[in-house]
Design a protein around this motif. Structure first.
Motif, mmCIF file in Angstrom:
data_model
loop_
_atom_site.group_PDB
_atom_site.id
_atom_site.type_symbol
_atom_site.label_atom_id
_atom_site.label_comp_id
_atom_site.label_asym_id
_atom_site.label_seq_id
_atom_site.Cartn_x
_atom_site.Cartn_y
_atom_site.Cartn_z
ATOM 1 N N LEU A 177 -1.281 -6.199 -1.023
ATOM 2 C CA LEU A 177 -2.197 -6.957 -1.606
ATOM 3 C C LEU A 177 -1.964 -7.281 -2.507
ATOM 4 C CD1 LEU A 177 -5.180 -6.276 -2.811
ATOM 5 C CD2 LEU A 177 -3.930 -4.547 -4.276
ATOM 6 N N VAL A 203 -4.953 -9.168 1.884
ATOM 7 C CA VAL A 203 -5.276 -7.851 2.792
ATOM 8 C C VAL A 203 -3.985 -7.845 3.489
ATOM 9 C CG1 VAL A 203 -5.241 -5.862 3.233
ATOM 10 C CG2 VAL A 203 -6.352 -6.145 1.386
ATOM 11 N N GLY A 241 -13.254 -4.760 3.456
ATOM 12 C CA GLY A 241 -13.485 -5.743 1.422
ATOM 13 C C GLY A 241 -14.618 -5.393 0.675
ATOM 14 N N GLN A 259 0.207 -2.213 3.959
ATOM 15 C CA GLN A 259 -0.583 -3.444 4.038
ATOM 16 C C GLN A 259 0.563 -4.030 2.463
ATOM 17 O OE1 GLN A 259 -4.013 -1.174 3.773
ATOM 18 N NE2 GLN A 259 -5.124 -3.395 5.356
ATOM 19 N N ASN A 281 -7.761 4.163 1.740
ATOM 20 C CA ASN A 281 -7.237 2.509 1.179
ATOM 21 C C ASN A 281 -8.885 1.727 0.404
ATOM 22 O OD1 ASN A 281 -6.493 0.385 2.492
ATOM 23 N ND2 ASN A 281 -7.469 0.322 3.995
ATOM 24 N N LEU A 282 -8.338 2.663 -1.324
ATOM 25 C CA LEU A 282 -8.911 1.923 -1.976
ATOM 26 C C LEU A 282 -8.174 0.599 -2.482
ATOM 27 C CD1 LEU A 282 -10.837 4.670 -2.947
ATOM 28 C CD2 LEU A 282 -11.767 2.407 -1.741
ATOM 29 N N ILE A 283 -9.192 -0.416 -3.325
ATOM 30 C CA ILE A 283 -8.022 -1.276 -4.342
ATOM 31 C C ILE A 283 -8.937 -1.358 -5.298
ATOM 32 C CG2 ILE A 283 -8.120 -4.106 -4.349
ATOM 33 C CD1 ILE A 283 -8.082 -4.107 -1.344
ATOM 34 N N TRP A 293 -3.649 -0.590 -5.598
ATOM 35 C CA TRP A 293 -4.281 0.851 -4.855
ATOM 36 C C TRP A 293 -4.581 1.457 -5.040
ATOM 37 C CZ3 TRP A 293 -4.994 -1.098 0.185
ATOM 38 C CH2 TRP A 293 -4.332 -2.401 0.728
ATOM 39 N N ASP A 338 -13.617 -1.552 -0.613
ATOM 40 C CA ASP A 338 -12.725 -0.494 0.705
ATOM 41 C C ASP A 338 -11.320 -1.676 0.991
ATOM 42 O OD1 ASP A 338 -12.302 -0.024 3.505
ATOM 43 O OD2 ASP A 338 -14.396 1.134 3.727
ATOM 44 N N GLY A 339 -10.680 -0.610 1.569
ATOM 45 C CA GLY A 339 -9.326 -2.132 1.618
ATOM 46 C C GLY A 339 -9.451 -2.424 2.990
ATOM 47 N N SER A 340 -10.493 -1.930 3.491
ATOM 48 C CA SER A 340 -10.341 -2.183 4.819
ATOM 49 C C SER A 340 -11.738 -3.064 5.287
ATOM 50 C CB SER A 340 -11.094 -0.875 6.583
ATOM 51 O OG SER A 340 -9.094 0.232 6.313
ATOM 52 N N SER A 361 1.212 -1.155 0.021
ATOM 53 C CA SER A 361 -0.161 0.019 0.281
ATOM 54 C C SER A 361 0.511 1.004 0.179
ATOM 55 C CB SER A 361 -1.186 -0.235 1.628
ATOM 56 O OG SER A 361 -0.283 -0.359 2.408
#
Length: 363
Positions: free
Chosen positions: A240, A250, A316, A238, A285-287, A280, A312-314, A233
């Motif tokens: 990915l 993640v 999912g 983090q 915090n987006l995937i 990222w 949302d990376g937090s 990230s």
């Protein structure tokens, strides 16, 4: 311990557009609100358009159903581009990795299937060859560059990883995986921390200061399938990973031994398709990842669209899905620009650019 599996998500195939906004807000104006970003609950509908993504970053909630924005789409086919292109290296010589030179934006590093990792300028001149296999059976699959440490790292199709300084001197060349190294990535905050992904179904974490051989890795992260990519990230906290089947993981960089968060997602491997790699957003915090609908995937629906999915990376949770009915191919690679307000997507030999700057009625 087994990964923490998140529920698969359903989709609502809709495309919505809206007229052009009269004024685009700057990233600085958007940042305070974007940090407070929240989305509707599980029952809410997700729009298949780019406007929700940009508007979602700029507001406290998902915009109303009619709120959308049309992307600026630029397509350049090989051999027919109106703007100058670099000399092509021929069949079988495809580029497998590209990084602009952070010290000179008129130069870029490439790894390729012709068996070299090199530095080139925009006129097509080769300025330095960092690695060369001298055989058609070995080629380079990935690369990364660190300005702070002044190093270049590249991986090949037989499991070797080579570390060089930016002057071209080889520091070491070691076989770190049993099979092809599909991706190498240096941590943006601790550039001595290296992640390598491989089709041997592992991702390995290395300390470049302590590499002594193939067994000197800090951590080995086993996967169920071959792995296409491993991206740190932007804050380095983090990691990915994208496999060749249906898992996005993640990992927490400070707790490698803890089970990763797992996002089920269809992106299966196909021989003649550019491997799909999740990436990222550079500021939030987006995937973002391209979808390759799979009839064997649990939540697959009939006539499922080949969307670009934003998670949302937090949590999912899937937040948005981008789709252009005029460009319905598989978006294998998706990359935001450094400001995070423009997204480039690769579909075969087309590049699509999604931007909030140009909006209007769909063509």
């Amino acid at each position: 311990m087994a990964p923490r599996k998140r529920p698969e998500t359903q989709k609502t195939p809709e495309v919505v557009v809206r007229p052009k906004s009269k004024r685009n807000r700057s990233p600085r104006e958007l940042e305070p609100e974007a940090k407070k970003l929240c989305v509707k609950g599980p029952g809410s509908s997700r729009r298949f358009d780019s406007g929700c993504l940009w508007a979602g970053l700029a507001s406290l909630q998902v915009p109303p159903l009619c709120s959308s924005i049309v992307r600026a789409l630029h397509q350049h086919k090989l051999g027919t581009a109106a703007w100058p292109s670099l000399q092509q290296i021929g069949a079988g010589g495809s580029i497998t990795g590209l990084k602009f030179n952070p010290l000179n934006t008129n130069q870029f590093f490439t790894s390729s299937m012709e068996g070299t990792t090199r530095l080139q300028d925009l006129k097509g001149n080769t300025l330095r060859v960092f690695a060369s296999s001298d055989t058609c059976n070995v080629w380079f699959c990935s690369l990364d560059v660190s300005v702070k440490s002044r190093v270049v790292v590249t991986g090949d199709n037989v499991g070797h990883v080579i570390l060089l300084n930016t002057d071209g001197k080889e520091l070491w060349n070691l076989r770190m995986h049993k099979k092809k190294v599909t991706h190498v990535a240096l941590n943006p905050c601790c550039d001595w921390l290296l992640a390598t992904a491989s089709v041997d179904q592992t991702v390995k974490i290395w300390d470049l200061r302590q590499v002594r051989g193939k067994s000197s890795f800090l951590h080995s992260l086993p996967h169920r399938h071959p792995v296409n990519a491993a991206h740190f990230s932007p804050d380095g906290a983090q990691l990915l990973t994208t496999d060749q089947k249906s898992e996005i993981r993640v990992y927490s960089a400070c707790r490698w031994d803890c089970p990763p968060s797992l996002i089920p997602h269809p992106h299966r491997h196909f021989q003649h398709l550019t491997p799909i790699k999740a990436s990222w957003h550079p500021r939030y915090n987006l995937i973002v990842v391209g979808r390759y609908p799979d009839p064997n995937f649990k939540s697959c629906s009939p006539h499922e669209l080949r969307t670009i999915d934003v998670f949302d990376g937090s949590s999912g949770k899937i937040m948005y899905q981008l789709y252009d009915p005029e460009s319905s191919g598989i978006m294998s690679l998706n990359e935001f620009n450094p400001m995070g307000d423009t997204l480039a997507s690769v579909m075969g030999y087309h590049v699509l650019v999604w931007s909030p700057e140009d909006a209007g009625t769909q063509k």
